[in-house]
Design a protein around this motif. Sequence first.
Motif, PDB file in Angstrom:
ATOM      1  N   VAL A   1       0.807  -1.348  -0.077  1.00  0.00           N
ATOM      2  CA  VAL A   1      -0.150   0.125  -0.199  1.00  0.00           C
ATOM      3  C   VAL A   1       0.880   1.300   0.014  1.00  0.00           C
ATOM      4  O   VAL A   1       1.718   1.583   0.984  1.00  0.00           O
ATOM      5  N   TYR A   2       0.695   2.173  -0.969  1.00  0.00           N
ATOM      6  CA  TYR A   2       1.202   3.289  -1.006  1.00  0.00           C
ATOM      7  C   TYR A   2       0.537   4.479  -0.803  1.00  0.00           C
ATOM      8  O   TYR A   2      -0.367   4.828  -1.310  1.00  0.00           O
ATOM      9  N   LYS A   3       0.807   5.408   0.319  1.00  0.00           N
ATOM     10  CA  LYS A   3      -0.145   6.481   0.692  1.00  0.00           C
ATOM     11  C   LYS A   3       0.475   7.612   0.260  1.00  0.00           C
ATOM     12  O   LYS A   3       1.583   8.087   0.546  1.00  0.00           O
ATOM     13  N   TRP A   4      -0.490   8.543  -0.391  1.00  0.00           N
ATOM     14  CA  TRP A   4      -0.157   9.856  -0.956  1.00  0.00           C
ATOM     15  C   TRP A   4      -1.045  10.828  -0.503  1.00  0.00           C
ATOM     16  O   TRP A   4      -2.213  10.555  -0.184  1.00  0.00           O
ATOM     17  N   VAL A   5      -0.448  12.124  -0.609  1.00  0.00           N
ATOM     18  CA  VAL A   5      -1.299  13.280  -0.466  1.00  0.00           C
ATOM     19  C   VAL A   5      -0.956  14.121  -1.529  1.00  0.00           C
ATOM     20  O   VAL A   5       0.141  14.757  -1.694  1.00  0.00           O
ATOM     21  N   ALA A   6      -2.169  14.533  -2.320  1.00  0.00           N
ATOM     22  CA  ALA A   6      -2.107  15.551  -3.466  1.00  0.00           C
ATOM     23  C   ALA A   6      -2.042  16.861  -3.356  1.00  0.00           C
ATOM     24  O   ALA A   6      -2.477  17.327  -2.039  1.00  0.00           O
ATOM     25  N   SER A   7      -1.327  17.690  -4.134  1.00  0.00           N
ATOM     26  CA  SER A   7      -1.474  19.070  -3.961  1.00  0.00           C
ATOM     27  C   SER A   7      -2.742  19.763  -3.861  1.00  0.00           C
ATOM     28  O   SER A   7      -2.959  20.863  -3.259  1.00  0.00           O
ATOM     29  N   SER A   8      -3.759  19.037  -4.590  1.00  0.00           N
ATOM     30  CA  SER A   8      -4.996  19.713  -4.664  1.00  0.00           C
ATOM     31  C   SER A   8      -6.000  18.329  -4.802  1.00  0.00           C
ATOM     32  O   SER A   8      -5.510  17.360  -5.471  1.00  0.00           O
ATOM     33  N   THR A   9      -7.117  18.777  -4.404  1.00  0.00           N
ATOM     34  CA  THR A   9      -8.234  17.726  -4.650  1.00  0.00           C
ATOM     35  C   THR A   9      -8.772  17.628  -6.061  1.00  0.00           C
ATOM     36  O   THR A   9      -9.004  16.362  -6.450  1.00  0.00           O
ATOM     37  N   VAL A  10      -8.434  18.760  -6.758  1.00  0.00           N
ATOM     38  CA  VAL A  10      -8.858  18.679  -8.232  1.00  0.00           C
ATOM     39  C   VAL A  10      -7.798  17.770  -9.069  1.00  0.00           C
ATOM     40  O   VAL A  10      -8.333  16.824  -9.666  1.00  0.00           O
ATOM     41  N   GLU A  11      -6.532  18.020  -8.586  1.00  0.00           N
ATOM     42  CA  GLU A  11      -5.636  16.995  -9.317  1.00  0.00           C
ATOM     43  C   GLU A  11      -6.012  15.535  -8.974  1.00  0.00           C
ATOM     44  O   GLU A  11      -5.731  14.723  -9.779  1.00  0.00           O
ATOM     45  N   LYS A  12      -6.200  15.388  -7.725  1.00  0.00           N
ATOM     46  CA  LYS A  12      -6.580  13.897  -7.265  1.00  0.00           C
ATOM     47  C   LYS A  12      -7.676  13.323  -8.107  1.00  0.00           C
ATOM     48  O   LYS A  12      -7.662  12.193  -8.586  1.00  0.00           O
ATOM     49  N   ASN A  13      -8.612  14.084  -8.029  1.00  0.00           N
ATOM     50  CA  ASN A  13     -10.096  13.627  -8.652  1.00  0.00           C
ATOM     51  C   ASN A  13      -9.511  13.290 -10.236  1.00  0.00           C
ATOM     52  O   ASN A  13     -10.112  12.427 -11.090  1.00  0.00           O
ATOM     53  N   THR A  14      -8.807  14.467 -10.700  1.00  0.00           N
ATOM     54  CA  THR A  14      -8.512  14.238 -12.138  1.00  0.00           C
ATOM     55  C   THR A  14      -7.705  12.785 -12.534  1.00  0.00           C
ATOM     56  O   THR A  14      -8.081  12.001 -13.520  1.00  0.00           O
ATOM     57  N   PHE A  15      -6.611  12.704 -11.715  1.00  0.00           N
ATOM     58  CA  PHE A  15      -5.902  11.432 -11.921  1.00  0.00           C
ATOM     59  C   PHE A  15      -6.875  10.016 -11.554  1.00  0.00           C
ATOM     60  O   PHE A  15      -6.509   9.336 -12.197  1.00  0.00           O
ATOM     61  N   ILE A  16      -7.550  10.172 -10.582  1.00  0.00           N
ATOM     62  CA  ILE A  16      -8.314   9.032 -10.257  1.00  0.00           C
ATOM     63  C   ILE A  16      -9.295   8.720 -11.537  1.00  0.00           C
ATOM     64  O   ILE A  16      -9.478   7.440 -11.747  1.00  0.00           O
ATOM     65  N   SER A  17      -9.950   9.774 -11.946  1.00  0.00           N
ATOM     66  CA  SER A  17     -11.008   9.441 -13.262  1.00  0.00           C
ATOM     67  C   SER A  17     -10.158   9.151 -14.204  1.00  0.00           C
ATOM     68  O   SER A  17     -10.716   8.021 -15.102  1.00  0.00           O
ATOM     69  N   CYS A  18      -8.997   9.460 -14.519  1.00  0.00           N
ATOM     70  CA  CYS A  18      -8.293   8.885 -15.506  1.00  0.00           C
ATOM     71  C   CYS A  18      -7.782   7.376 -15.483  1.00  0.00           C
ATOM     72  O   CYS A  18      -7.989   6.837 -16.430  1.00  0.00           O
ATOM     73  N   ILE A  19      -7.555   7.167 -14.240  1.00  0.00           N
ATOM     74  CA  ILE A  19      -7.274   5.893 -14.118  1.00  0.00           C
ATOM     75  C   ILE A  19      -8.591   4.824 -14.212  1.00  0.00           C
ATOM     76  O   ILE A  19      -8.247   3.569 -14.946  1.00  0.00           O
ATOM     77  N   TRP A  20      -9.637   5.484 -13.899  1.00  0.00           N
ATOM     78  CA  TRP A  20     -10.904   4.671 -14.063  1.00  0.00           C
ATOM     79  C   TRP A  20     -11.137   4.221 -15.279  1.00  0.00           C
ATOM     80  O   TRP A  20     -11.415   3.459 -15.881  1.00  0.00           O
ATOM     81  N   LYS A  21     -10.847   5.426 -16.432  1.00  0.00           N
ATOM     82  CA  LYS A  21     -11.147   5.087 -17.747  1.00  0.00           C
ATOM     83  C   LYS A  21     -10.119   4.310 -18.256  1.00  0.00           C
ATOM     84  O   LYS A  21     -10.507   3.523 -19.247  1.00  0.00           O
ATOM     85  N   LEU A  22      -8.829   4.426 -17.993  1.00  0.00           N
ATOM     86  CA  LEU A  22      -7.853   3.479 -18.491  1.00  0.00           C
ATOM     87  C   LEU A  22      -8.239   1.911 -18.262  1.00  0.00           C
ATOM     88  O   LEU A  22      -8.235   1.202 -18.912  1.00  0.00           O
ATOM     89  N   ASN A  23      -8.843   1.784 -16.916  1.00  0.00           N
ATOM     90  CA  ASN A  23      -8.980   0.502 -16.532  1.00  0.00           C
ATOM     91  C   ASN A  23     -10.260   0.063 -17.234  1.00  0.00           C
ATOM     92  O   ASN A  23     -10.358  -1.240 -17.672  1.00  0.00           O
ATOM     93  N   GLN A  24     -11.153   0.833 -17.514  1.00  0.00           N
ATOM     94  CA  GLN A  24     -12.665   0.501 -18.272  1.00  0.00           C
ATOM     95  C   GLN A  24     -12.045   0.078 -19.736  1.00  0.00           C
ATOM     96  O   GLN A  24     -12.814  -0.944 -20.258  1.00  0.00           O
ATOM     97  N   ARG A  25     -10.998   0.880 -20.377  1.00  0.00           N
ATOM     98  CA  ARG A  25     -10.622   0.468 -21.707  1.00  0.00           C
ATOM     99  C   ARG A  25      -9.806  -0.418 -21.943  1.00  0.00           C
ATOM    100  O   ARG A  25     -10.031  -1.493 -22.991  1.00  0.00           O
ATOM    101  N   TYR A  26      -8.490  -0.794 -20.966  1.00  0.00           N
ATOM    102  CA  TYR A  26      -7.458  -1.657 -21.525  1.00  0.00           C
ATOM    103  C   TYR A  26      -7.373  -2.967 -20.613  1.00  0.00           C
ATOM    104  O   TYR A  26      -6.882  -3.898 -20.895  1.00  0.00           O
ATOM    105  N   LEU A  27      -8.037  -2.767 -19.570  1.00  0.00           N
ATOM    106  CA  LEU A  27      -7.750  -3.983 -18.467  1.00  0.00           C
ATOM    107  C   LEU A  27      -9.272  -4.729 -18.542  1.00  0.00           C
ATOM    108  O   LEU A  27     -10.226  -4.545 -18.386  1.00  0.00           O
ATOM    109  N   ARG A  28      -8.951  -6.044 -18.469  1.00  0.00           N
ATOM    110  CA  ARG A  28      -9.995  -7.241 -18.289  1.00  0.00           C
ATOM    111  C   ARG A  28     -10.242  -7.295 -16.504  1.00  0.00           C
ATOM    112  O   ARG A  28     -11.205  -7.196 -16.233  1.00  0.00           O
TER     113      ARG A  28
END
Length: 898
Positions: free
Chosen positions: A97-124
């Motif tokens: 487990v890697y624990k992180w603290v983002a500089s802003s919640t906007v950047e954090k939400n944008t990054f998690i949203s991107c991870i979600w899209k990549l997961n839906q598109r490329y990963l089984r």
Amino acid sequence: MTAIKHALQRDIFTPNDERLLSIVNVCKAGKKKRNCFLCATVTTERPVQVNVVKVKKSDKGDFYKRQTAWALRDLAVVDAKDAVKESPEFDLHFDKVYKWVASSTVEKNTFISCIWKLNQRYLRKKIDFINVSSQLLEESVPSGENQSVAGGDEEAVDEYQELNAREEQDIEIMMEGCEYAISNAEAFAEKLSRELQVLDGANIQSIMASEKQVNILMKLLDEALKEVDQIELKLSSYEEMLQSVKEQMDQISESNHLIHLSNTNNVKLLSEIEFLVNHMDLAKGHIKALQEGDLTSSRGIEACTNAADALLQCMNVALRPGHDMLHAVKQQQQRFSDLREQKLLVHLCSASGFTLILFLVKGHDQSSTLAQHSAELTLPNHHPFHRDLLRYAKLMEWLKNTDYGKYEGLTKNYMDYLSRLYEREIKDFFEVAKIKMTGTTREGKKFATLPRKESAVKQETESLHGSSGKLTGSTSSLNKLSVQSSGNRRSQSSSLLDMGNMSASDLDVADRTKFDKIFEQVLSELEPLCLAEQDFISKFFKLQQHQSTSGTTNEVEEMDGVAFSRSYTSGVPQTVSSEKDMIRQMMTKIFRCIEPELNNLIALGDKIDSFNSLYMLVKMSHHVWTAQNVDPASFLSTTLGNVLVTVKRNFDKCISNQMKQMDEVKISKKSKVGILPFVAEFEEFAALAESIFKNAERRGDLDKAYIKLIRAVFDSVEKVANESQKTPRDVVMMENFHHIFATLSRLKISCLEAEKKEAKQKYTDHLQSYVIYSLGQPLEKLNHFFEGVEARVAQGIREEEVSYQLAFNKQELRKVIKEYPGKEVKKGLDNLYKKVDKHLCEEENLLQVVWHSMQDEFIRQYKHFEGLIARCYPGSGITMEFTIQDILDYCSSIAQSH
């Protein structure tokens, strides 16, 4: 942030053929603020690889470097910490487990949203998003500078579709047909548009022209539907006609089924009747034999045995369900029970009891011949009575299966009477063995026992019918025991026949040989007696056949101190413990006097001579080994094993006593020591033990005793040598260790090879020490002179210059040499020989060996003096007044004169 993205794309990801999709500025939770960037990237080459990359500024701060990369497929969980409140913290679960603290919640939400899209598109394998707002995962990323990175490139990737081979070929043919397809793309596109419009018009006209054919097709379909309706009407009429036929067939089938069922019932009924008639019908001859119960003749016993077997089979037949409710079956079972209870059982019990009493009375009558058996050290043979009783073995089996209580009573009575008979016979047998061992007789001792009185016989007869003890055992099969005669039961170890090399007297040898033969005879008589009785018990009481144990109640009873276990099934006792245990328990009851008598005999033998424990250990071990080969759990094996423990303790006590005697030995201060008594005793013990333990099973016990004894001998020799006043220490050590070495070399005891080498080394060392000490310096002044010469050479003076020293010149050397003429040398050697002769003992005969060693040592000193003269006084012509040959002649004449 846009500048950082472009810089990272240019410097880090473009060289690696990767595109940066999202970025977030983070630092590790709970640590100092050391910022880094987490980047979501995809490869430009197919297949597409999605990674999460950690980028960090260099220590100098002028460029970025790639630190760690994780594959997105290894990401298991994304934890946003809180789905309601805004929080910059989030966790990524990779291998840890890697624990992180983002500089802003906007950047954090944008990054998690991107991870979600990549997961839906490329990963089984779908990643678990916990504590993440569902609105964040469903809606698009807010417009702004991040959208172009996170979403724009993704859409471009979605719109792109690769052409297949056929499409590529068609486009190439089309472009070859138009010369300006490449040079003027707009004209080529207009041409393609016009051709497309022409094709669309032709397609519409074709559709309109086919309207007539469609109408014709619809009419044909309507006609087909009408034909189908007509066929369905005909099928309905056929079905109505077949309905009546079906009802008739069902009636016929039901009638046939009833007929078949009736026939089946009749066959089964006939089978049940035949089963009952065949298994529960007792022949008239068997009924007659059971009613008359003639057990006095062999033919009557055989008839009763066959009838009892038939009756038992009829009574134990496995009835099928419902048979026991039939009146005829109940009537037949009652008849069988009456035959058993009223006729055969009474005859059997009385006949068997009578036979047992007769057997025991005959056994008591045998006491008149007991004196003859005892004089020959043999036990009476009970084989004829065993043979007579075995005629009733089948009936005993029947009694065991039908009335276990009476079977137990007979078993108990048998054990009671036989234990008393065997106790008297065995005690008399052992009494004779003790008398033969000690060589004494008792006046007035009579081994013939008078016949018992009639009142005693009557009393035992009544006790037989009156007692009803309970005895059970298991019913596992017992292997047939072979009974061997006493002549064939002999131990592998040989008796003591050749003891010429031992220090013991001939009388001791004869006594030990006599004890060995008597002890072997005792064991050889007991072994076949026990095996014969055990074989008879297993056959007569039918303990070698297995009986199933499905009882529901267990009961443990005790019969004269012997515990037995029983279980009951439908009122019939069944055995629970193994039948071997029951046989062993019966044997223990019958032969309860064997073990104490053997222990008493062993104690007597040990009291007569402690060395008898060696014979007893070998003999007893062999008989235990033989008994265990027949049956390791038998009474004989167990009893002999218990006695073997006592014999082993006596053997260990014998060894301990010898070691104690060594420790307590005292030597005379006025006489020579010579060969110590415990050294001679060890030789006697070793010679005796080797003759007894040859090819014996317990050789390991003797080897352990050897090690203890020889170490005690070594220590005691050292102790005596240190305490000796008249005899020099080296002489005591030399003579005794020479004797030990000679003994071990003669006996060739493999486990004492190391001790033999040690004894030889000690003998050699102390011989050399004694020679050097006793010889000393026979030419004392000459020795002192040459010691001074050697001291000058050691100080640095050259050997050829020693003669120029005033104290060591040639004149001084000649003066010293003249003091030792041959006559004086011979006189000194003669005095030395007398001195050595006083020190040494005659029995070890080492005088010549020591004298020869002294001669060699004297010659060595002589040669040493000659060498010094030759080196230090070259050309002087100085020699000793006697030669080596003179020394040899002196020593030889002195040895011969004494």
